[in-house]
Design a protein around this motif. Structure first.
Motif, PDB file in Angstrom:
ATOM      1  N   THR A  95       0.840  -1.192   0.000  1.00 15.41           N
ATOM      2  CA  THR A  95       0.000   0.000   0.000  1.00 15.41           C
ATOM      3  C   THR A  95       0.877   1.244   0.000  1.00 15.41           C
ATOM      4  N   TRP A  97       0.774   5.351   0.158  1.00 13.54           N
ATOM      5  CA  TRP A  97       0.017   6.573   0.440  1.00 13.54           C
ATOM      6  C   TRP A  97       0.617   7.684  -0.402  1.00 13.54           C
ATOM      7  N   GLY A 142      -0.717   3.152   5.055  1.00 15.61           N
ATOM      8  CA  GLY A 142       0.244   3.136   3.954  1.00 15.61           C
ATOM      9  C   GLY A 142       1.599   2.599   4.379  1.00 15.61           C
TER      10      GLY A 142
END
Length: 169
Positions: A95, A97, A142
């Motif tokens: 993930t 961000w 994130g």
């Protein structure tokens, strides 16, 4: 399985960067909002207007969870990581961000009020409040943090690819 999820506020570049990243990595690209619109035959803002935010969030949750289990780059809706089931699922994928400051987000969005939570005027103020409220969630969820403010999409993609090649800590 290679799944990369992009999270961030409206105007952070998730859709633009996501499409370019997917192309560079030779992976499919999925924008959750676009997939929802395709599946339901109406725009996200129409779903919000007709059915309400709660109904949209349930649709968003289901669509996001289904996209996170296959190969590809997935651009999530800005509010998706606030949904507990989505936040949990993001722990199992890479993930990223995409951080953005309110000034750059506003420049990118302009006066486009087609985004339901920004409709109705006061886009800049709403963005500032949204960033303030969501930043802790984005930071926690994130795995990688990439600032997109003042940067071109290609630069952001280069940084993401470099981060993804680093061994897990």
């Amino acid at each position: 399985m290679t799944t990369i999820a992009l999270i961030g506020a409206p105007g952070s570049g998730k859709s633009t960067v996501g499409a370019l990243l997917a192309e560079r990595l030779r992976l499919p690209f999925f924008d959750v909002d676009t997939e929802i619109e395709r599946m339901h035959g109406k725009l996200v803002r129409e779903i919000f207007a007709d059915d309400g935010e709660e109904a949209f969030r349930a649709i968003e949750r289901d669509a996001t969870l289904s996209l996170l289990v296959g190969d590809g780059v997935v651009s999530l809706g800005g509010g998706a990581p606030l949904t507990p089931a989505i936040a949990e699922a993001l722990a199992d994928v890479r993930t990223v961000w995409l951080k953005v400051d309110a000034h750059d987000a506003f420049k990118r969005i302009g006066l486009d009020d087609s985004r339901p939570l920004l409709a109705g005027g006061g886009i800049r103020g709403t963005l500032i409040k949204m960033l303030r409220a969501r930043t802790p969630v984005y930071a926690a969820v994130g795995r990688h943090h990439v600032d997109t403010s003042g940067r071109q999409p290609g630069e952001v993609v280069d940084e993401i690819i470099t981060l993804l090649q680093e061994p897990a800590a």
